[in-house]
Design a protein around this motif. Structure first.
Motif, PDB file in Angstrom:
ATOM      1  N   VAL A  35      22.839 -12.726   1.207  1.00  9.30           N
ATOM      2  CA  VAL A  35      21.929 -13.287   0.915  1.00  9.30           C
ATOM      3  C   VAL A  35      20.507 -12.310   1.715  1.00  9.30           C
ATOM      4  CG1 VAL A  35      20.208 -15.258   2.027  1.00  9.30           C
ATOM      5  CG2 VAL A  35      22.187 -15.270   0.940  1.00  9.30           C
ATOM      6  N   TRP A  36      21.067 -11.335   3.014  1.00 12.45           N
ATOM      7  CA  TRP A  36      19.970 -10.648   3.561  1.00 12.45           C
ATOM      8  C   TRP A  36      19.412  -9.391   2.305  1.00 12.45           C
ATOM      9  CZ3 TRP A  36      17.465 -10.389   7.534  1.00 12.45           C
ATOM     10  CH2 TRP A  36      17.398  -9.309   8.122  1.00 12.45           C
ATOM     11  N   ARG A  37      20.381  -8.823   1.856  1.00 11.78           N
ATOM     12  CA  ARG A  37      20.349  -7.771   0.836  1.00 11.78           C
ATOM     13  C   ARG A  37      19.215  -8.370  -0.580  1.00 11.78           C
ATOM     14  NH1 ARG A  37      19.057  -4.105   0.007  1.00 11.78           N
ATOM     15  NH2 ARG A  37      19.838  -2.767  -1.626  1.00 11.78           N
ATOM     16  N   LEU A  38      19.135  -9.778  -0.459  1.00  7.76           N
ATOM     17  CA  LEU A  38      18.857  -9.932  -1.680  1.00  7.76           C
ATOM     18  C   LEU A  38      16.756 -10.406  -0.929  1.00  7.76           C
ATOM     19  CD1 LEU A  38      19.693 -13.435  -2.721  1.00  7.76           C
ATOM     20  CD2 LEU A  38      20.021 -11.642  -4.316  1.00  7.76           C
ATOM     21  N   GLY A  39      16.785  -9.897   0.263  1.00  2.22           N
ATOM     22  CA  GLY A  39      14.838  -9.595   0.576  1.00  2.22           C
ATOM     23  C   GLY A  39      15.281  -8.628   0.993  1.00  2.22           C
ATOM     24  N   ALA A  40      15.942  -6.901   0.438  1.00  2.07           N
ATOM     25  CA  ALA A  40      16.056  -5.808   0.907  1.00  2.07           C
ATOM     26  C   ALA A  40      15.132  -5.518  -0.893  1.00  2.07           C
ATOM     27  CB  ALA A  40      17.255  -5.492   1.040  1.00  2.07           C
ATOM     28  N   PRO A  41      13.355  -5.121   0.064  1.00  2.00           N
ATOM     29  CA  PRO A  41      13.116  -3.977  -1.756  1.00  2.00           C
ATOM     30  C   PRO A  41      13.919  -3.224  -2.531  1.00  2.00           C
ATOM     31  CG  PRO A  41      12.067  -2.606   0.594  1.00  2.00           C
ATOM     32  CD  PRO A  41      13.649  -4.156   1.582  1.00  2.00           C
ATOM     33  N   ASP A  42      13.636  -3.384  -3.542  1.00  2.00           N
ATOM     34  CA  ASP A  42      14.722  -2.564  -4.250  1.00  2.00           C
ATOM     35  C   ASP A  42      13.330  -1.425  -6.063  1.00  2.00           C
ATOM     36  OD1 ASP A  42      16.458  -1.605  -6.251  1.00  2.00           O
ATOM     37  OD2 ASP A  42      17.406  -3.343  -7.031  1.00  2.00           O
ATOM     38  N   LEU A  43      12.583  -0.425  -4.941  1.00  2.00           N
ATOM     39  CA  LEU A  43      11.953  -0.291  -6.186  1.00  2.00           C
ATOM     40  C   LEU A  43      12.335   1.086  -6.398  1.00  2.00           C
ATOM     41  CD1 LEU A  43       9.278  -0.245  -2.518  1.00  2.00           C
ATOM     42  CD2 LEU A  43       9.332  -1.408  -5.283  1.00  2.00           C
ATOM     43  N   VAL A  44      12.002   1.087  -7.826  1.00  2.00           N
ATOM     44  CA  VAL A  44      12.306   2.971  -8.350  1.00  2.00           C
ATOM     45  C   VAL A  44      10.874   3.031  -8.660  1.00  2.00           C
ATOM     46  CG1 VAL A  44      14.419   1.537  -8.789  1.00  2.00           C
ATOM     47  CG2 VAL A  44      12.512   1.492 -10.352  1.00  2.00           C
ATOM     48  N   GLN A  45      10.945   4.335  -8.678  1.00  2.00           N
ATOM     49  CA  GLN A  45       9.510   5.113  -9.670  1.00  2.00           C
ATOM     50  C   GLN A  45       9.976   5.171 -10.967  1.00  2.00           C
ATOM     51  OE1 GLN A  45       8.340   8.206  -7.382  1.00  2.00           O
ATOM     52  NE2 GLN A  45       7.669   9.335  -9.308  1.00  2.00           N
ATOM     53  N   ASP A  46       8.902   4.226 -11.910  1.00  2.00           N
ATOM     54  CA  ASP A  46       8.858   4.031 -13.198  1.00  2.00           C
ATOM     55  C   ASP A  46       8.293   5.449 -13.944  1.00  2.00           C
ATOM     56  OD1 ASP A  46       8.266   1.641 -13.482  1.00  2.00           O
ATOM     57  OD2 ASP A  46       6.669   1.131 -13.583  1.00  2.00           O
ATOM     58  N   GLY A  47       9.463   5.698 -14.852  1.00  2.00           N
ATOM     59  CA  GLY A  47       9.590   6.857 -15.674  1.00  2.00           C
ATOM     60  C   GLY A  47      10.053   8.461 -14.309  1.00  2.00           C
ATOM     61  N   SER A  48      10.210   9.163 -15.079  1.00  2.00           N
ATOM     62  CA  SER A  48      10.890  10.578 -14.462  1.00  2.00           C
ATOM     63  C   SER A  48      10.206  11.056 -13.015  1.00  2.00           C
ATOM     64  CB  SER A  48      11.237  11.233 -14.890  1.00  2.00           C
ATOM     65  OG  SER A  48      10.856  11.871 -16.268  1.00  2.00           O
ATOM     66  N   LYS A  49       9.009  11.060 -13.319  1.00  2.00           N
ATOM     67  CA  LYS A  49       8.195  11.829 -12.261  1.00  2.00           C
ATOM     68  C   LYS A  49       7.365  11.005 -12.067  1.00  2.00           C
ATOM     69  CE  LYS A  49       7.116  15.182 -16.020  1.00  2.00           C
ATOM     70  NZ  LYS A  49       6.646  16.873 -16.462  1.00  2.00           N
ATOM     71  N   GLY A  50       5.699  11.460 -11.619  1.00  2.00           N
ATOM     72  CA  GLY A  50       4.524  11.270 -11.443  1.00  2.00           C
ATOM     73  C   GLY A  50       3.919  11.313 -12.061  1.00  2.00           C
ATOM     74  N   ASP A  51       3.204  10.664 -13.266  1.00  2.00           N
ATOM     75  CA  ASP A  51       2.606  10.552 -14.829  1.00  2.00           C
ATOM     76  C   ASP A  51       1.124  11.413 -14.909  1.00  2.00           C
ATOM     77  OD1 ASP A  51       1.310   8.120 -13.520  1.00  2.00           O
ATOM     78  OD2 ASP A  51       2.712   7.000 -15.293  1.00  2.00           O
ATOM     79  N   GLY A  52       0.388  11.594 -13.850  1.00  2.00           N
ATOM     80  CA  GLY A  52      -0.788  12.094 -13.305  1.00  2.00           C
ATOM     81  C   GLY A  52      -1.194  12.866 -12.148  1.00  2.00           C
ATOM     82  N   TYR A  53      -1.218  14.254 -12.758  1.00  2.00           N
ATOM     83  CA  TYR A  53      -1.458  15.260 -11.526  1.00  2.00           C
ATOM     84  C   TYR A  53      -2.988  15.660 -11.513  1.00  2.00           C
ATOM     85  CZ  TYR A  53       2.869  14.907 -10.610  1.00  2.00           C
ATOM     86  OH  TYR A  53       4.500  14.828 -10.143  1.00  2.00           O
ATOM     87  N   GLY A  54      -3.438  15.273 -10.541  1.00  2.00           N
ATOM     88  CA  GLY A  54      -5.158  16.307 -10.258  1.00  2.00           C
ATOM     89  C   GLY A  54      -4.939  17.678  -9.446  1.00  2.00           C
ATOM     90  N   TRP A  55      -6.119  18.448  -9.191  1.00  2.00           N
ATOM     91  CA  TRP A  55      -5.856  19.668  -8.769  1.00  2.00           C
ATOM     92  C   TRP A  55      -7.153  19.884  -7.768  1.00  2.00           C
ATOM     93  CZ3 TRP A  55      -3.331  19.789 -13.539  1.00  2.00           C
ATOM     94  CH2 TRP A  55      -2.413  19.745 -13.424  1.00  2.00           C
ATOM     95  N   ASP A  56      -8.264  18.365  -7.976  1.00  2.00           N
ATOM     96  CA  ASP A  56      -9.205  18.670  -7.759  1.00  2.00           C
ATOM     97  C   ASP A  56     -10.149  17.584  -7.133  1.00  2.00           C
ATOM     98  OD1 ASP A  56     -11.688  20.189  -5.285  1.00  2.00           O
ATOM     99  OD2 ASP A  56     -12.450  21.434  -6.882  1.00  2.00           O
ATOM    100  N   PRO A  57     -10.142  16.581  -6.289  1.00  2.00           N
ATOM    101  CA  PRO A  57      -9.004  17.038  -5.534  1.00  2.00           C
ATOM    102  C   PRO A  57      -7.445  17.065  -5.987  1.00  2.00           C
ATOM    103  CG  PRO A  57      -9.974  14.243  -5.152  1.00  2.00           C
ATOM    104  CD  PRO A  57     -10.740  15.449  -5.886  1.00  2.00           C
ATOM    105  N   PRO A  58      -6.894  16.938  -5.102  1.00  2.00           N
ATOM    106  CA  PRO A  58      -5.657  16.825  -5.361  1.00  2.00           C
ATOM    107  C   PRO A  58      -4.696  15.552  -5.243  1.00  2.00           C
ATOM    108  CG  PRO A  58      -5.446  18.509  -2.984  1.00  2.00           C
ATOM    109  CD  PRO A  58      -6.742  17.926  -3.692  1.00  2.00           C
TER     110      PRO A  58
END
Length: 174
Positions: A35-58
């Motif tokens: 029951v305690w474990r059910l309340g733990a956040p279980d977050l995963v990043q969608d996809g294998s990497k960041g899907d958008g990078y910007g450089w100015d601003p980063p």
């Protein structure tokens, strides 16, 4: 003593706990942990990497998915570091029911190109469930360092170093 009374010799207690009591206690502990474990956040990043990078601003944009069994509210994502200041977080706060996803964008400002962390630098995600607040750290994939603008290839570096190098090359700072 009357003739109607029957006496039996008492069994002295050996001080041992019955196996059934141990089994019940173990089952209660396992159920409480579940029951305690059910309340733990279980977050995963969608996809294998960041899907958008910007450089100015980063900036980096990525999706987060709630793989848990309870609602998770994201209340904070990202952090500042030496030479790399978090300016804005888009997409937070957000409530993610089980099985739902959200998109997060972190916008930075490079304050000192030479001081940006070059080692692994996971992104902290502050999440709230019925258990309370906790922080989960998500590793970001390495990316190519592209500070030589015409050259599209470069060595693989940590995500924040890659963003800062490109931004410093675009703005002419070192």
């Amino acid at each position: 003593m009357s003739d109607d009374e029957v006496t039996a010799p008492g069994r002295p207690s050996s001080g041992r706990v019955r196996p059934m009591v141990l089994l019940v206690v173990a089952l209660i502990l396992v159920a409480a942990w579940g029951v305690w474990r059910l309340g733990a956040p279980d977050l995963v990043q969608d996809g294998s990497k960041g899907d958008g990078y910007g450089w100015d601003p980063p900036s980096i944009t990525f999706g987060l998915h709630n793989d848990g069994f309870t609602d998770v509210t994201l209340v904070g994502v990202g952090r500042s570091g030496p030479g790399f200041e978090l300016q804005r977080v888009d997409g937070v706060p957000v409530l993610l029911p089980p099985g739902e996803s959200g998109r997060i964008t972190l916008v930075y400002r490079v304050t000192d190109c030479g001081r940006v962390p070059t080692g692994a630098w996971p992104v902290p995600v502050v999440a709230v469930t019925w258990r309370g607040e906790s922080t989960v750290y998500l590793d970001q994939p390495r990316q190519q360092r592209r500070d030589d603008l015409p050259e599209p290839q470069g060595p693989d570096v940590e995500w924040q170093e890659g963003l800062a190098a490109k931004n410093c090359a675009l703005t002419g700072r070192s």
